[in-house]
Design a protein around this motif. Sequence first.
Motif, mmCIF file in Angstrom:
data_model
loop_
_atom_site.group_PDB
_atom_site.id
_atom_site.type_symbol
_atom_site.label_atom_id
_atom_site.label_comp_id
_atom_site.label_asym_id
_atom_site.label_seq_id
_atom_site.Cartn_x
_atom_site.Cartn_y
_atom_site.Cartn_z
ATOM 1 N N LEU B 24 7.017 -1.329 -6.843
ATOM 2 C CA LEU B 24 6.446 -0.278 -6.236
ATOM 3 C C LEU B 24 6.782 -0.435 -4.949
ATOM 4 O O LEU B 24 7.358 0.705 -4.199
ATOM 5 C CB LEU B 24 4.926 -0.410 -6.245
ATOM 6 N N ALA B 25 6.918 -1.488 -4.254
ATOM 7 C CA ALA B 25 7.404 -1.567 -3.037
ATOM 8 C C ALA B 25 8.688 -1.088 -2.586
ATOM 9 O O ALA B 25 9.291 -0.556 -1.710
ATOM 10 C CB ALA B 25 7.377 -3.065 -2.280
ATOM 11 N N ALA B 26 9.759 -1.603 -3.507
ATOM 12 C CA ALA B 26 11.011 -0.928 -3.540
ATOM 13 C C ALA B 26 11.256 0.490 -3.766
ATOM 14 O O ALA B 26 12.227 1.081 -3.286
ATOM 15 C CB ALA B 26 11.877 -1.599 -4.824
ATOM 16 N N GLU B 27 10.234 1.270 -4.286
ATOM 17 C CA GLU B 27 10.234 2.513 -4.594
ATOM 18 C C GLU B 27 9.593 3.351 -3.284
ATOM 19 O O GLU B 27 9.309 4.453 -3.171
ATOM 20 C CB GLU B 27 9.800 3.194 -5.700
ATOM 21 N N GLY B 28 9.183 2.622 -1.908
ATOM 22 C CA GLY B 28 8.595 3.285 -1.046
ATOM 23 C C GLY B 28 7.122 3.138 -1.092
ATOM 24 O O GLY B 28 6.390 3.532 -0.318
ATOM 25 N N PHE B 29 6.551 2.785 -2.364
ATOM 26 C CA PHE B 29 5.067 2.621 -2.121
ATOM 27 C C PHE B 29 4.599 1.398 -1.836
ATOM 28 O O PHE B 29 3.957 0.654 -2.542
ATOM 29 C CB PHE B 29 4.651 2.814 -3.581
ATOM 30 N N ASP B 30 4.828 1.040 -0.537
ATOM 31 C CA ASP B 30 4.782 -0.335 -0.120
ATOM 32 C C ASP B 30 3.318 -0.263 0.963
ATOM 33 O O ASP B 30 3.258 -1.312 1.440
ATOM 34 C CB ASP B 30 6.027 -0.677 0.939
ATOM 35 N N ASP B 31 2.825 0.741 0.929
ATOM 36 C CA ASP B 31 1.469 0.604 1.845
ATOM 37 C C ASP B 31 0.135 0.821 1.000
ATOM 38 O O ASP B 31 -0.656 1.458 1.155
ATOM 39 C CB ASP B 31 1.830 2.183 2.663
ATOM 40 N N VAL B 32 0.237 0.423 -0.220
ATOM 41 C CA VAL B 32 -0.852 0.171 -1.125
ATOM 42 C C VAL B 32 -1.055 -1.026 -1.460
ATOM 43 O O VAL B 32 -0.460 -2.058 -1.679
ATOM 44 C CB VAL B 32 -0.644 0.743 -2.414
ATOM 45 N N ARG B 33 -2.621 -1.494 -1.219
ATOM 46 C CA ARG B 33 -2.934 -2.889 -1.686
ATOM 47 C C ARG B 33 -3.624 -2.946 -2.909
ATOM 48 O O ARG B 33 -3.878 -1.653 -3.390
ATOM 49 C CB ARG B 33 -4.234 -3.272 -0.617
ATOM 50 N N PRO B 34 -3.909 -4.140 -3.468
ATOM 51 C CA PRO B 34 -4.277 -4.038 -4.814
ATOM 52 C C PRO B 34 -5.698 -3.498 -5.146
ATOM 53 O O PRO B 34 -5.699 -2.560 -6.337
ATOM 54 C CB PRO B 34 -4.567 -5.742 -5.049
ATOM 55 N N ALA B 35 -6.728 -3.153 -4.339
ATOM 56 C CA ALA B 35 -7.550 -2.628 -4.524
ATOM 57 C C ALA B 35 -7.335 -1.110 -4.786
ATOM 58 O O ALA B 35 -8.160 -0.369 -5.554
ATOM 59 C CB ALA B 35 -8.809 -2.804 -3.237
ATOM 60 N N HIS B 36 -6.337 -0.633 -4.156
ATOM 61 C CA HIS B 36 -5.651 0.902 -4.251
ATOM 62 C C HIS B 36 -5.652 1.105 -5.883
ATOM 63 O O HIS B 36 -5.851 2.424 -6.256
ATOM 64 C CB HIS B 36 -4.759 1.408 -3.391
ATOM 65 N N GLY B 37 -5.113 0.200 -6.381
ATOM 66 C CA GLY B 37 -4.481 0.344 -7.769
ATOM 67 C C GLY B 37 -5.803 0.790 -8.648
ATOM 68 O O GLY B 37 -5.443 1.563 -9.770
ATOM 69 N N PHE B 38 -6.824 0.298 -8.304
ATOM 70 C CA PHE B 38 -8.195 0.591 -9.196
ATOM 71 C C PHE B 38 -8.626 1.852 -9.095
ATOM 72 O O PHE B 38 -9.185 2.458 -9.819
ATOM 73 C CB PHE B 38 -9.036 -0.505 -9.182
ATOM 74 N N VAL B 39 -8.286 2.401 -7.638
ATOM 75 C CA VAL B 39 -8.795 3.630 -7.243
ATOM 76 C C VAL B 39 -7.896 4.656 -8.089
ATOM 77 O O VAL B 39 -8.485 5.598 -8.638
ATOM 78 C CB VAL B 39 -8.585 4.008 -5.997
ATOM 79 N N PHE B 40 -6.678 4.405 -8.117
ATOM 80 C CA PHE B 40 -5.627 5.086 -8.800
ATOM 81 C C PHE B 40 -5.909 5.165 -10.443
ATOM 82 O O PHE B 40 -6.031 6.347 -11.034
ATOM 83 C CB PHE B 40 -4.266 4.685 -8.839
#
Lengths: 150, 150
Positions: B24-40
Amino acid sequence: MTAEIPALLAMAFRTVMDEVHESLAAEGFDDVRPAHGFVFQYLSHRQAGATAVELGVHLGVTKQAAVQLVDELEARGYVERRPHPTDRRSRMVVLAPRGWACVASVVRRWNEIEARWVDLIGADQVDHLRADLQRIVTASGQAVALRPVW
Amino acid sequence: MTAEIPALLAMAFRTVMDEVHESLAAEGFDDVRPAHGFVFQYLSHRQAGATAVELGVHLGVTKQAAVQLVDELEARGYVERRPHPTDRRSRMVVLAPRGWACVASVVRRWNEIEARWVDLIGADQVDHLRADLQRIVTASGQAVALRPVW
DNA sequence: CTCCTTTGGTCAAGTGCCTTTACTTTATGT
DNA sequence: ACATAAAGTAAAGGCACTTGACCAAAGGAG
Protein backbone atom coordinates in the motif's frame (compact mmCIF):
# COMPACT_ATOMS: atom_id res chain seq x y z
CA MET A 1 -20.88 -14.16 1.18
CA THR A 2 -17.49 -15.75 1.17
CA ALA A 3 -14.87 -13.97 3.19
CA GLU A 4 -11.23 -13.49 2.34
CA ILE A 5 -8.75 -15.71 4.11
CA PRO A 6 -6.84 -12.90 5.84
CA ALA A 7 -10.07 -11.59 7.32
CA LEU A 8 -10.89 -15.08 8.51
CA LEU A 9 -7.46 -15.44 10.10
CA ALA A 10 -7.99 -12.24 12.04
CA MET A 11 -11.48 -13.19 13.13
CA ALA A 12 -10.46 -16.68 14.18
CA PHE A 13 -7.57 -15.34 16.22
CA ARG A 14 -9.82 -12.74 17.77
CA THR A 15 -12.43 -15.27 18.89
CA VAL A 16 -9.71 -17.39 20.44
CA MET A 17 -8.13 -14.53 22.33
CA ASP A 18 -11.44 -13.09 23.47
CA GLU A 19 -12.19 -16.40 25.09
CA VAL A 20 -8.70 -16.71 26.54
CA HIS A 21 -8.82 -13.28 28.11
CA GLU A 22 -12.18 -13.94 29.64
CA SER A 23 -10.89 -17.19 31.03
CA LEU A 24 -7.71 -15.60 32.36
CA ALA A 25 -9.64 -12.85 34.10
CA ALA A 26 -11.85 -15.46 35.75
CA GLU A 27 -8.76 -17.24 37.08
CA GLY A 28 -7.37 -14.10 38.64
CA PHE A 29 -5.00 -13.11 35.85
CA ASP A 30 -6.91 -9.91 35.34
CA ASP A 31 -3.93 -7.60 35.47
CA VAL A 32 -2.39 -8.50 32.13
CA ARG A 33 -2.82 -6.56 28.93
CA PRO A 34 -2.58 -7.97 25.44
CA ALA A 35 0.99 -6.82 24.93
CA HIS A 36 2.03 -8.82 27.99
CA GLY A 37 0.93 -11.97 26.25
CA PHE A 38 3.60 -11.53 23.64
CA VAL A 39 6.19 -11.09 26.36
CA PHE A 40 5.09 -14.36 27.95
CA GLN A 41 5.09 -16.13 24.63
CA TYR A 42 8.63 -15.00 23.96
CA LEU A 43 10.05 -15.69 27.40
CA SER A 44 8.42 -19.10 27.63
CA HIS A 45 10.52 -20.23 24.69
CA ARG A 46 13.81 -18.94 26.08
CA GLN A 47 14.86 -20.88 29.11
CA ALA A 48 17.76 -18.54 29.77
CA GLY A 49 15.49 -15.52 29.71
CA ALA A 50 16.00 -12.42 27.63
CA THR A 51 17.32 -8.92 28.02
CA ALA A 52 15.04 -5.93 27.73
CA VAL A 53 16.68 -4.96 24.48
CA GLU A 54 16.06 -8.40 22.98
CA LEU A 55 12.44 -8.15 24.04
CA GLY A 56 12.07 -4.77 22.42
CA VAL A 57 13.52 -6.03 19.15
CA HIS A 58 11.20 -9.01 19.18
CA LEU A 59 8.11 -6.95 19.94
CA GLY A 60 9.04 -4.22 17.51
CA VAL A 61 9.09 -1.48 20.13
CA THR A 62 11.79 0.69 21.63
CA LYS A 63 13.86 -0.62 24.49
CA GLN A 64 12.23 1.98 26.73
CA ALA A 65 8.83 0.53 26.02
CA ALA A 66 10.15 -2.98 26.59
CA VAL A 67 11.63 -1.98 29.94
CA GLN A 68 8.30 -0.51 30.94
CA LEU A 69 6.49 -3.75 30.09
CA VAL A 70 8.97 -5.68 32.19
CA ASP A 71 8.59 -3.21 35.07
CA GLU A 72 4.84 -3.76 35.08
CA LEU A 73 5.12 -7.53 34.88
CA GLU A 74 7.73 -7.60 37.60
CA ALA A 75 5.59 -5.46 39.90
CA ARG A 76 2.73 -7.91 39.39
CA GLY A 77 4.86 -10.97 39.99
CA TYR A 78 4.83 -12.41 36.48
CA VAL A 79 8.54 -12.08 35.76
CA GLU A 80 11.78 -11.73 37.67
CA ARG A 81 15.04 -10.01 36.83
CA ARG A 82 18.28 -11.69 37.63
CA PRO A 83 21.80 -10.48 37.08
CA HIS A 84 23.27 -11.19 33.69
CA PRO A 85 25.94 -13.87 34.03
CA THR A 86 28.64 -11.97 32.16
CA ASP A 87 27.43 -8.43 31.47
CA ARG A 88 27.12 -6.19 34.49
CA ARG A 89 25.11 -3.58 32.58
CA SER A 90 22.38 -6.02 31.72
CA ARG A 91 19.80 -8.13 33.47
CA MET A 92 18.02 -11.27 32.32
CA VAL A 93 14.25 -11.30 32.46
CA VAL A 94 12.72 -14.68 33.21
CA LEU A 95 9.20 -15.87 33.91
CA ALA A 96 8.33 -16.14 37.60
CA PRO A 97 6.03 -18.92 38.89
CA ARG A 98 3.01 -16.72 38.41
CA GLY A 99 4.10 -16.06 34.84
CA TRP A 100 4.46 -19.76 34.13
CA ALA A 101 1.04 -20.38 35.65
CA CYS A 102 -0.47 -17.79 33.35
CA VAL A 103 1.21 -19.29 30.30
CA ALA A 104 -0.01 -22.74 31.32
CA SER A 105 -3.53 -21.42 31.66
CA VAL A 106 -3.46 -19.94 28.18
CA VAL A 107 -2.13 -23.14 26.64
CA ARG A 108 -4.74 -25.17 28.48
CA ARG A 109 -7.49 -22.99 27.08
CA TRP A 110 -5.99 -23.16 23.61
CA ASN A 111 -6.11 -26.92 23.81
CA GLU A 112 -9.74 -26.83 24.88
CA ILE A 113 -10.59 -24.64 21.93
CA GLU A 114 -8.68 -26.92 19.61
CA ALA A 115 -10.65 -29.85 20.95
CA ARG A 116 -13.87 -28.07 20.05
CA TRP A 117 -12.53 -27.49 16.58
CA VAL A 118 -11.87 -31.21 16.29
CA ASP A 119 -15.55 -31.79 17.02
CA LEU A 120 -16.44 -29.17 14.47
CA ILE A 121 -14.25 -29.99 11.47
CA GLY A 122 -12.57 -33.25 12.45
CA ALA A 123 -9.15 -34.12 13.76
CA ASP A 124 -7.73 -34.60 10.29
CA GLN A 125 -8.71 -31.11 9.22
CA VAL A 126 -7.36 -29.57 12.40
CA ASP A 127 -4.06 -31.29 11.76
CA HIS A 128 -4.11 -30.03 8.22
CA LEU A 129 -4.92 -26.55 9.46
CA ARG A 130 -1.93 -26.51 11.76
CA ALA A 131 0.41 -28.03 9.20
CA ASP A 132 -0.68 -25.65 6.45
CA LEU A 133 -0.42 -22.58 8.65
CA GLN A 134 2.97 -23.77 9.77
CA ARG A 135 4.17 -24.10 6.20
CA ILE A 136 2.74 -20.73 5.26
CA VAL A 137 4.40 -19.00 8.18
CA THR A 138 7.78 -20.62 7.71
CA ALA A 139 7.68 -20.11 3.96
CA SER A 140 6.89 -16.43 4.16
CA GLY A 141 10.25 -15.05 5.03
CA GLN A 142 12.71 -15.62 7.78
CA ALA A 143 11.64 -15.09 11.35
CA VAL A 144 8.06 -14.08 11.86
CA ALA A 145 7.87 -12.38 15.21
CA LEU A 146 4.82 -13.12 17.26
CA ARG A 147 3.93 -9.65 18.30
CA PRO A 148 0.90 -7.37 18.39
CA VAL A 149 -1.03 -7.68 15.18
CA TRP A 150 -1.57 -4.50 13.22
CA MET B 1 9.06 -27.44 17.63
CA THR B 2 5.38 -27.50 16.80
CA ALA B 3 3.54 -24.26 17.39
CA GLU B 4 0.06 -23.80 18.75
CA ILE B 5 -2.64 -22.99 16.25
CA PRO B 6 -3.58 -19.59 17.76
CA ALA B 7 0.04 -18.49 17.52
CA LEU B 8 0.12 -19.64 13.91
CA LEU B 9 -3.07 -17.72 13.14
CA ALA B 10 -1.53 -14.55 14.51
CA MET B 11 1.74 -15.04 12.68
CA ALA B 12 0.02 -15.85 9.40
CA PHE B 13 -2.15 -12.77 9.65
CA ARG B 14 0.85 -10.66 10.52
CA THR B 15 2.87 -11.81 7.53
CA VAL B 16 -0.06 -11.03 5.26
CA MET B 17 -0.64 -7.57 6.65
CA ASP B 18 3.04 -6.70 6.74
CA GLU B 19 3.18 -7.37 3.02
CA VAL B 20 -0.07 -5.53 2.39
CA HIS B 21 1.08 -2.43 4.22
CA GLU B 22 4.35 -2.38 2.37
CA SER B 23 2.50 -2.73 -0.88
CA LEU B 24 0.00 0.00 0.00
CA ALA B 25 2.74 2.42 0.95
CA ALA B 26 4.44 1.78 -2.37
CA GLU B 27 1.23 2.62 -4.20
CA GLY B 28 0.83 5.95 -2.42
CA PHE B 29 -1.55 4.83 0.30
CA ASP B 30 0.99 5.69 2.93
CA ASP B 31 -1.31 7.80 5.08
CA VAL B 32 -3.44 5.01 6.50
CA ARG B 33 -2.93 3.37 9.85
CA PRO B 34 -3.99 -0.13 10.83
CA ALA B 35 -7.22 0.99 12.48
CA HIS B 36 -8.30 2.57 9.21
CA GLY B 37 -8.22 -0.82 7.55
CA PHE B 38 -11.02 -2.03 9.76
CA VAL B 39 -13.07 1.01 8.82
CA PHE B 40 -12.57 0.23 5.14
CA GLN B 41 -13.41 -3.41 5.66
CA TYR B 42 -16.64 -2.47 7.39
CA LEU B 43 -17.72 0.25 4.99
CA SER B 44 -16.93 -1.83 1.92
CA HIS B 45 -19.58 -4.31 3.00
CA ARG B 46 -22.27 -1.71 3.60
CA GLN B 47 -23.36 -0.07 0.37
CA ALA B 48 -25.53 2.41 2.24
CA GLY B 49 -22.63 3.46 4.41
CA ALA B 50 -22.64 3.62 8.17
CA THR B 51 -23.02 6.18 10.91
CA ALA B 52 -20.18 7.05 13.22
CA VAL B 53 -21.98 5.36 16.07
CA GLU B 54 -22.35 2.12 14.12
CA LEU B 55 -18.67 2.26 13.28
CA GLY B 56 -17.75 2.74 16.91
CA VAL B 57 -19.84 -0.23 17.98
CA HIS B 58 -18.29 -2.40 15.32
CA LEU B 59 -14.74 -1.37 16.16
CA GLY B 60 -15.29 -1.60 19.88
CA VAL B 61 -14.38 2.03 20.53
CA THR B 62 -16.31 5.08 21.68
CA LYS B 63 -18.21 7.13 19.18
CA GLN B 64 -15.77 9.97 19.74
CA ALA B 65 -12.91 7.77 18.64
CA ALA B 66 -14.94 6.61 15.64
CA VAL B 67 -15.68 10.18 14.64
CA GLN B 68 -12.01 10.99 14.86
CA LEU B 69 -11.14 8.10 12.55
CA VAL B 70 -13.72 9.33 10.06
CA ASP B 71 -12.38 12.88 10.33
CA GLU B 72 -8.92 11.68 9.43
CA LEU B 73 -10.11 9.54 6.56
CA GLU B 74 -12.29 12.30 5.21
CA ALA B 75 -9.43 14.81 5.34
CA ARG B 76 -7.33 12.37 3.33
CA GLY B 77 -10.03 11.70 0.79
CA TYR B 78 -10.77 8.08 1.66
CA VAL B 79 -14.36 8.56 2.80
CA GLU B 80 -17.16 11.06 2.36
CA ARG B 81 -19.99 12.11 4.62
CA ARG B 82 -23.42 12.61 3.17
CA PRO B 83 -26.60 13.64 4.92
CA HIS B 84 -28.59 10.89 6.50
CA PRO B 85 -31.78 10.30 4.48
CA THR B 86 -34.15 10.53 7.42
CA ASP B 87 -32.23 11.61 10.50
CA ARG B 88 -30.98 15.17 10.49
CA ARG B 89 -28.69 14.57 13.46
CA SER B 90 -26.76 11.91 11.69
CA ARG B 91 -24.58 11.56 8.66
CA MET B 92 -23.75 8.51 6.59
CA VAL B 93 -20.09 7.71 6.05
CA VAL B 94 -19.33 6.09 2.70
CA LEU B 95 -16.14 5.17 0.92
CA ALA B 96 -14.90 7.77 -1.54
CA PRO B 97 -13.19 6.74 -4.80
CA ARG B 98 -9.81 6.83 -3.12
CA GLY B 99 -11.16 4.59 -0.37
CA TRP B 100 -12.48 2.09 -2.89
CA ALA B 101 -9.15 2.14 -4.69
CA CYS B 102 -7.38 1.36 -1.44
CA VAL B 103 -9.73 -1.51 -0.67
CA ALA B 104 -9.27 -2.87 -4.17
CA SER B 105 -5.53 -2.73 -3.76
CA VAL B 106 -5.69 -4.70 -0.53
CA VAL B 107 -7.92 -7.35 -2.04
CA ARG B 108 -5.68 -7.63 -5.06
CA ARG B 109 -2.69 -8.21 -2.84
CA TRP B 110 -4.62 -10.73 -0.75
CA ASN B 111 -5.40 -12.66 -3.91
CA GLU B 112 -1.76 -12.63 -4.91
CA ILE B 113 -0.79 -14.01 -1.53
CA GLU B 114 -3.47 -16.65 -1.76
CA ALA B 115 -2.13 -17.65 -5.16
CA ARG B 116 1.27 -18.18 -3.60
CA TRP B 117 -0.32 -20.32 -0.94
CA VAL B 118 -1.90 -22.42 -3.67
CA ASP B 119 1.58 -23.07 -5.03
CA LEU B 120 2.74 -23.90 -1.55
CA ILE B 121 0.08 -26.21 -0.19
CA GLY B 122 -2.23 -26.79 -3.15
CA ALA B 123 -5.56 -25.37 -4.19
CA ASP B 124 -7.49 -28.06 -2.36
CA GLN B 125 -5.83 -27.27 0.93
CA VAL B 126 -6.34 -23.54 0.48
CA ASP B 127 -10.02 -24.17 -0.10
CA HIS B 128 -10.10 -26.35 2.99
CA LEU B 129 -8.31 -23.66 4.93
CA ARG B 130 -10.89 -21.06 4.00
CA ALA B 131 -13.84 -23.36 4.58
CA ASP B 132 -12.55 -24.54 7.95
CA LEU B 133 -11.77 -21.05 9.17
CA GLN B 134 -15.19 -19.96 7.99
CA ARG B 135 -16.87 -22.71 9.97
CA ILE B 136 -14.79 -21.99 13.02
CA VAL B 137 -15.58 -18.30 12.92
CA THR B 138 -19.29 -18.72 12.33
CA ALA B 139 -19.55 -21.47 14.92
CA SER B 140 -17.85 -19.51 17.65
CA GLY B 141 -20.62 -17.23 18.68
CA GLN B 142 -22.77 -14.73 16.95
CA ALA B 143 -21.16 -11.83 15.14
CA VAL B 144 -17.41 -11.76 15.20
CA ALA B 145 -16.39 -8.21 14.58
CA LEU B 146 -13.36 -7.71 12.41
CA ARG B 147 -11.53 -5.19 14.46
CA PRO B 148 -8.06 -4.63 15.87
CA VAL B 149 -6.73 -7.87 17.27
CA TRP B 150 -5.63 -7.84 20.91
C1' DC C 1 46.87 -0.60 28.40
C1' DT C 2 44.56 3.24 26.69
C1' DC C 3 41.26 5.25 23.72
C1' DC C 4 37.18 5.15 21.09
C1' DT C 5 33.08 3.14 19.75
C1' DT C 6 29.25 0.23 20.74
C1' DT C 7 25.75 -1.53 23.66
C1' DG C 8 22.32 -2.22 27.80
C1' DG C 9 19.75 0.48 30.43
C1' DT C 10 17.79 4.96 32.51
C1' DC C 11 15.61 9.63 32.67
C1' DA C 12 12.66 13.14 30.99
C1' DA C 13 9.69 15.18 27.77
C1' DG C 14 6.54 14.83 24.08
C1' DT C 15 2.95 12.50 21.00
C1' DG C 16 -0.86 9.63 19.30
C1' DC C 17 -4.92 7.55 20.07
C1' DC C 18 -8.11 6.58 23.00
C1' DT C 19 -11.52 7.46 27.17
C1' DT C 20 -14.43 10.07 30.30
C1' DT C 21 -17.47 13.77 31.15
C1' DA C 22 -20.45 17.22 29.72
C1' DC C 23 -23.23 19.31 26.38
C1' DT C 24 -26.48 20.45 22.08
C1' DT C 25 -29.67 19.03 18.74
C1' DT C 26 -32.90 15.94 16.72
C1' DA C 27 -35.77 11.79 17.08
C1' DT C 28 -39.10 8.79 19.38
C1' DG C 29 -42.75 7.03 22.14
C1' DT C 30 -46.52 7.20 25.32
C1' DA D 1 -46.69 17.61 24.52
C1' DC D 2 -43.34 16.26 27.13
C1' DA D 3 -39.89 13.10 28.73
C1' DT D 4 -36.38 10.15 27.36
C1' DA D 5 -33.16 8.35 24.17
C1' DA D 6 -29.84 8.76 20.52
C1' DA D 7 -26.30 11.17 17.06
C1' DG D 8 -22.84 14.00 17.21
C1' DT D 9 -19.55 17.72 19.27
C1' DA D 10 -16.23 19.70 22.60
C1' DA D 11 -12.81 19.58 26.01
C1' DA D 12 -9.85 17.48 29.26
C1' DG D 13 -7.23 13.60 30.74
C1' DG D 14 -4.64 9.21 30.50
C1' DC D 15 -2.00 5.35 28.93
C1' DA D 16 1.38 3.39 26.13
C1' DC D 17 4.44 4.47 23.23
C1' DT D 18 8.33 7.50 20.93
C1' DT D 19 12.25 10.71 20.66
C1' DG D 20 16.38 12.61 22.51
C1' DA D 21 19.87 12.88 25.82
C1' DC D 22 22.55 10.57 28.96
C1' DC D 23 25.58 7.08 31.93
C1' DA D 24 28.19 3.04 32.71
C1' DA D 25 30.02 -1.23 31.23
C1' DA D 26 31.81 -3.91 27.28
C1' DG D 27 34.73 -4.70 23.32
C1' DG D 28 37.96 -3.92 19.73
C1' DA D 29 42.19 -1.61 17.55
C1' DG D 30 46.29 0.55 17.98
